[in-house]
Design a protein around this motif. Structure first.
Motif, PDB file in Angstrom:
ATOM      1  N   ARG A  96     -32.122  34.567   0.861  1.00 62.81           N
ATOM      2  CA  ARG A  96     -30.995  34.678   0.047  1.00 62.81           C
ATOM      3  C   ARG A  96     -30.582  33.212  -0.663  1.00 62.81           C
ATOM      4  O   ARG A  96     -30.748  32.215   0.233  1.00 62.81           O
ATOM      5  CB  ARG A  96     -29.848  35.079   1.024  1.00 62.81           C
ATOM      6  CG  ARG A  96     -29.866  36.443   1.567  1.00 62.81           C
ATOM      7  CD  ARG A  96     -28.727  36.667   2.434  1.00 62.81           C
ATOM      8  NE  ARG A  96     -28.734  35.788   3.633  1.00 62.81           N
ATOM      9  CZ  ARG A  96     -28.441  36.120   4.824  1.00 62.81           C
ATOM     10  NH1 ARG A  96     -28.116  37.196   4.986  1.00 62.81           N
ATOM     11  NH2 ARG A  96     -28.461  35.118   5.944  1.00 62.81           N
ATOM     12  N   LEU A  97     -30.379  33.482  -1.732  1.00 66.68           N
ATOM     13  CA  LEU A  97     -29.795  32.144  -2.332  1.00 66.68           C
ATOM     14  C   LEU A  97     -28.106  31.908  -2.122  1.00 66.68           C
ATOM     15  O   LEU A  97     -27.685  32.770  -1.724  1.00 66.68           O
ATOM     16  CB  LEU A  97     -29.642  32.344  -3.959  1.00 66.68           C
ATOM     17  CG  LEU A  97     -31.136  32.396  -4.605  1.00 66.68           C
ATOM     18  CD1 LEU A  97     -31.119  32.749  -6.036  1.00 66.68           C
ATOM     19  CD2 LEU A  97     -31.957  30.830  -4.475  1.00 66.68           C
ATOM     20  N   VAL A  98     -27.662  30.852  -2.490  1.00 65.42           N
ATOM     21  CA  VAL A  98     -26.219  30.278  -1.895  1.00 65.42           C
ATOM     22  C   VAL A  98     -25.446  31.163  -2.788  1.00 65.42           C
ATOM     23  O   VAL A  98     -24.558  31.937  -2.411  1.00 65.42           O
ATOM     24  CB  VAL A  98     -26.114  28.864  -2.150  1.00 65.42           C
ATOM     25  CG1 VAL A  98     -26.084  28.666  -3.536  1.00 65.42           C
ATOM     26  CG2 VAL A  98     -24.785  28.465  -1.552  1.00 65.42           C
ATOM     27  N   ALA A  99     -25.723  31.575  -4.166  1.00 64.92           N
ATOM     28  CA  ALA A  99     -25.037  32.388  -4.782  1.00 64.92           C
ATOM     29  C   ALA A  99     -25.075  33.789  -4.247  1.00 64.92           C
ATOM     30  O   ALA A  99     -23.984  34.737  -4.219  1.00 64.92           O
ATOM     31  CB  ALA A  99     -25.538  32.561  -6.227  1.00 64.92           C
ATOM     32  N   ASP A 100     -26.175  34.246  -3.586  1.00 66.12           N
ATOM     33  CA  ASP A 100     -26.171  35.685  -2.913  1.00 66.12           C
ATOM     34  C   ASP A 100     -25.080  35.732  -1.754  1.00 66.12           C
ATOM     35  O   ASP A 100     -24.203  36.591  -1.478  1.00 66.12           O
ATOM     36  CB  ASP A 100     -27.511  35.910  -2.134  1.00 66.12           C
ATOM     37  CG  ASP A 100     -28.640  36.093  -3.357  1.00 66.12           C
ATOM     38  OD1 ASP A 100     -28.325  36.478  -4.467  1.00 66.12           O
ATOM     39  OD2 ASP A 100     -29.718  35.682  -3.017  1.00 66.12           O
ATOM     40  N   VAL A 101     -25.108  34.742  -1.024  1.00 68.07           N
ATOM     41  CA  VAL A 101     -24.153  34.551   0.266  1.00 68.07           C
ATOM     42  C   VAL A 101     -22.663  34.383  -0.279  1.00 68.07           C
ATOM     43  O   VAL A 101     -21.739  35.180   0.440  1.00 68.07           O
ATOM     44  CB  VAL A 101     -24.516  33.558   1.187  1.00 68.07           C
ATOM     45  CG1 VAL A 101     -23.448  33.463   2.431  1.00 68.07           C
ATOM     46  CG2 VAL A 101     -26.001  33.688   1.767  1.00 68.07           C
ATOM     47  N   LEU A 102     -22.315  33.824  -1.291  1.00 75.73           N
ATOM     48  CA  LEU A 102     -21.116  33.624  -1.721  1.00 75.73           C
ATOM     49  C   LEU A 102     -20.469  34.823  -2.270  1.00 75.73           C
ATOM     50  O   LEU A 102     -19.488  35.083  -2.394  1.00 75.73           O
ATOM     51  CB  LEU A 102     -20.979  32.487  -2.760  1.00 75.73           C
ATOM     52  CG  LEU A 102     -21.389  30.898  -2.282  1.00 75.73           C
ATOM     53  CD1 LEU A 102     -21.146  29.903  -3.369  1.00 75.73           C
ATOM     54  CD2 LEU A 102     -20.419  30.659  -0.977  1.00 75.73           C
ATOM     55  N   GLY A 103     -21.553  35.778  -2.787  1.00 77.85           N
ATOM     56  CA  GLY A 103     -21.194  37.027  -3.497  1.00 77.85           C
ATOM     57  C   GLY A 103     -21.076  38.043  -2.176  1.00 77.85           C
ATOM     58  O   GLY A 103     -20.509  39.233  -2.686  1.00 77.85           O
ATOM     59  N   PHE A 104     -21.000  37.921  -0.920  1.00 80.88           N
ATOM     60  CA  PHE A 104     -20.792  38.750   0.115  1.00 80.88           C
ATOM     61  C   PHE A 104     -19.136  39.381   0.006  1.00 80.88           C
ATOM     62  O   PHE A 104     -18.322  38.331  -0.181  1.00 80.88           O
ATOM     63  CB  PHE A 104     -21.057  38.055   1.551  1.00 80.88           C
ATOM     64  CG  PHE A 104     -22.416  38.081   1.844  1.00 80.88           C
ATOM     65  CD1 PHE A 104     -23.424  38.454   1.061  1.00 80.88           C
ATOM     66  CD2 PHE A 104     -22.625  37.497   3.270  1.00 80.88           C
ATOM     67  CE1 PHE A 104     -24.783  38.301   1.547  1.00 80.88           C
ATOM     68  CE2 PHE A 104     -23.969  37.408   3.448  1.00 80.88           C
ATOM     69  CZ  PHE A 104     -24.934  37.680   2.827  1.00 80.88           C
ATOM     70  N   SER A 105     -18.989  40.617   0.530  1.00 80.12           N
ATOM     71  CA  SER A 105     -17.694  40.963   0.506  1.00 80.12           C
ATOM     72  C   SER A 105     -17.251  40.586   1.689  1.00 80.12           C
ATOM     73  O   SER A 105     -17.984  39.972   2.622  1.00 80.12           O
ATOM     74  CB  SER A 105     -17.831  42.530   0.816  1.00 80.12           C
ATOM     75  OG  SER A 105     -18.417  42.848   1.874  1.00 80.12           O
ATOM     76  N   ASN A 106     -15.768  40.651   2.082  1.00 78.75           N
ATOM     77  CA  ASN A 106     -15.230  40.196   3.082  1.00 78.75           C
ATOM     78  C   ASN A 106     -15.758  40.916   4.409  1.00 78.75           C
ATOM     79  O   ASN A 106     -15.998  40.184   5.585  1.00 78.75           O
ATOM     80  CB  ASN A 106     -13.814  40.418   3.365  1.00 78.75           C
ATOM     81  CG  ASN A 106     -12.860  39.593   2.401  1.00 78.75           C
ATOM     82  OD1 ASN A 106     -13.704  38.350   2.002  1.00 78.75           O
ATOM     83  ND2 ASN A 106     -11.716  39.682   1.855  1.00 78.75           N
ATOM     84  N   ASP A 107     -16.030  42.158   4.224  1.00 82.84           N
ATOM     85  CA  ASP A 107     -16.700  43.059   5.541  1.00 82.84           C
ATOM     86  C   ASP A 107     -18.207  42.129   5.925  1.00 82.84           C
ATOM     87  O   ASP A 107     -18.579  42.354   6.875  1.00 82.84           O
ATOM     88  CB  ASP A 107     -16.767  44.499   5.338  1.00 82.84           C
ATOM     89  CG  ASP A 107     -15.552  45.280   5.239  1.00 82.84           C
ATOM     90  OD1 ASP A 107     -14.543  44.353   6.036  1.00 82.84           O
ATOM     91  OD2 ASP A 107     -15.331  46.274   4.706  1.00 82.84           O
ATOM     92  N   ARG A 108     -18.719  42.033   4.724  1.00 85.07           N
ATOM     93  CA  ARG A 108     -20.324  41.422   4.987  1.00 85.07           C
ATOM     94  C   ARG A 108     -20.167  40.047   5.805  1.00 85.07           C
ATOM     95  O   ARG A 108     -20.833  39.779   6.619  1.00 85.07           O
ATOM     96  CB  ARG A 108     -20.893  41.500   3.631  1.00 85.07           C
ATOM     97  CG  ARG A 108     -22.405  41.017   3.682  1.00 85.07           C
ATOM     98  CD  ARG A 108     -23.488  42.076   3.114  1.00 85.07           C
ATOM     99  NE  ARG A 108     -24.658  41.803   3.061  1.00 85.07           N
ATOM    100  CZ  ARG A 108     -25.647  42.002   4.107  1.00 85.07           C
ATOM    101  NH1 ARG A 108     -25.190  42.538   5.208  1.00 85.07           N
ATOM    102  NH2 ARG A 108     -26.820  41.470   3.819  1.00 85.07           N
ATOM    103  N   LEU A 109     -19.267  39.267   5.157  1.00 86.76           N
ATOM    104  CA  LEU A 109     -18.935  37.994   5.690  1.00 86.76           C
ATOM    105  C   LEU A 109     -18.844  38.122   7.464  1.00 86.76           C
ATOM    106  O   LEU A 109     -19.150  37.246   8.139  1.00 86.76           O
ATOM    107  CB  LEU A 109     -17.946  36.943   5.160  1.00 86.76           C
ATOM    108  CG  LEU A 109     -18.345  36.750   3.795  1.00 86.76           C
ATOM    109  CD1 LEU A 109     -16.909  36.007   3.144  1.00 86.76           C
ATOM    110  CD2 LEU A 109     -19.536  35.604   3.671  1.00 86.76           C
ATOM    111  N   GLU A 110     -17.799  39.057   7.845  1.00 84.08           N
ATOM    112  CA  GLU A 110     -17.601  39.289   8.994  1.00 84.08           C
ATOM    113  C   GLU A 110     -18.685  39.932   9.845  1.00 84.08           C
ATOM    114  O   GLU A 110     -18.916  39.511  10.998  1.00 84.08           O
ATOM    115  CB  GLU A 110     -16.459  40.374   9.010  1.00 84.08           C
ATOM    116  CG  GLU A 110     -16.050  40.746  10.383  1.00 84.08           C
ATOM    117  CD  GLU A 110     -15.600  39.413  11.347  1.00 84.08           C
ATOM    118  OE1 GLU A 110     -15.528  39.717  12.654  1.00 84.08           O
ATOM    119  OE2 GLU A 110     -15.157  38.473  10.803  1.00 84.08           O
ATOM    120  N   GLU A 111     -19.667  40.678   9.273  1.00 85.25           N
ATOM    121  CA  GLU A 111     -20.526  41.504   9.882  1.00 85.25           C
ATOM    122  C   GLU A 111     -21.872  40.541  10.107  1.00 85.25           C
ATOM    123  O   GLU A 111     -22.630  40.611  11.027  1.00 85.25           O
ATOM    124  CB  GLU A 111     -21.111  42.613   9.188  1.00 85.25           C
ATOM    125  CG  GLU A 111     -19.904  43.709   9.274  1.00 85.25           C
ATOM    126  CD  GLU A 111     -19.938  44.744   8.195  1.00 85.25           C
ATOM    127  OE1 GLU A 111     -21.147  44.953   7.515  1.00 85.25           O
ATOM    128  OE2 GLU A 111     -19.280  45.690   8.295  1.00 85.25           O
TER     129      GLU A 111
END
Length: 156
Positions: A23-38
């Motif tokens: 993943r690129l940093v832009a991919d991670v920054l685009g995660f939903s809140n649920d994805r950031l949690e999971e």
């Protein structure tokens, strides 16, 4: 021609490199809140430390050369600022971390510590104060030990 980067963490934060999952940093920054949690393996890339992660022992460890390079690289600093704002948004928009004990408390400690190293004490303190304000507004549910770790990371 792309600027040369010092290592994998610098390349990732500069926006040219990929994390251990591609993943690129832009991919991670685009995660939903649920994805950031999971998802549990991005925080070591967004907010690296010079110590091995107990939660993700395969994540790269920040070297002094990378610290110096990230501090001097405007693209890396911009992405670090974006990551900081994204995580603040996550903590503002979610409530599950506002409890006595939660894995996000460890993430918060990491973020504060990493910001102190890579962006400076003012940025670390700003994030720390924002998190404390959210905790206070929720009736201070976070345990005292976690809050002490946050303070220690901000003032180290």
């Amino acid at each position: 021609m792309a600027l040369s980067t010092t290592g994998p963490l610098h390349a990732f934060l500069a926006g040219t490199g990929r994390d251990g999952r591609g993943r690129l940093v832009a991919d991670v920054l685009g995660f939903s809140n649920d994805r950031l949690e999971e998802v549990h393996d991005y925080i070591q890339w967004l907010f690296p430390l010079p110590t091995r992660s107990a939660a993700q022992p395969g994540a790269p460890v920040l070297t002094q050369a990378e610290i110096d390079a990230i501090r001097a690289d405007q693209a890396a600093q911009d992405n670090l600022a974006r990551a900081t704002e994204r995580m603040l948004q996550f903590y503002r928009e979610t409530r599950w971390w506002l409890t006595g004990y939660d894995h996000n408390h460890l993430r918060i400690t990491r973020i504060i510590h990493s910001l102190r190293i890579l962006a400076g004490p003012d940025e670390a303190q700003r994030f720390h104060e924002a998190i404390l304000a959210l905790n206070d507004a929720a009736g201070s549910p976070v345990n005292a030990r976690s809050r002490t770790y946050w303070s220690d990371a901000a003032c180290a």
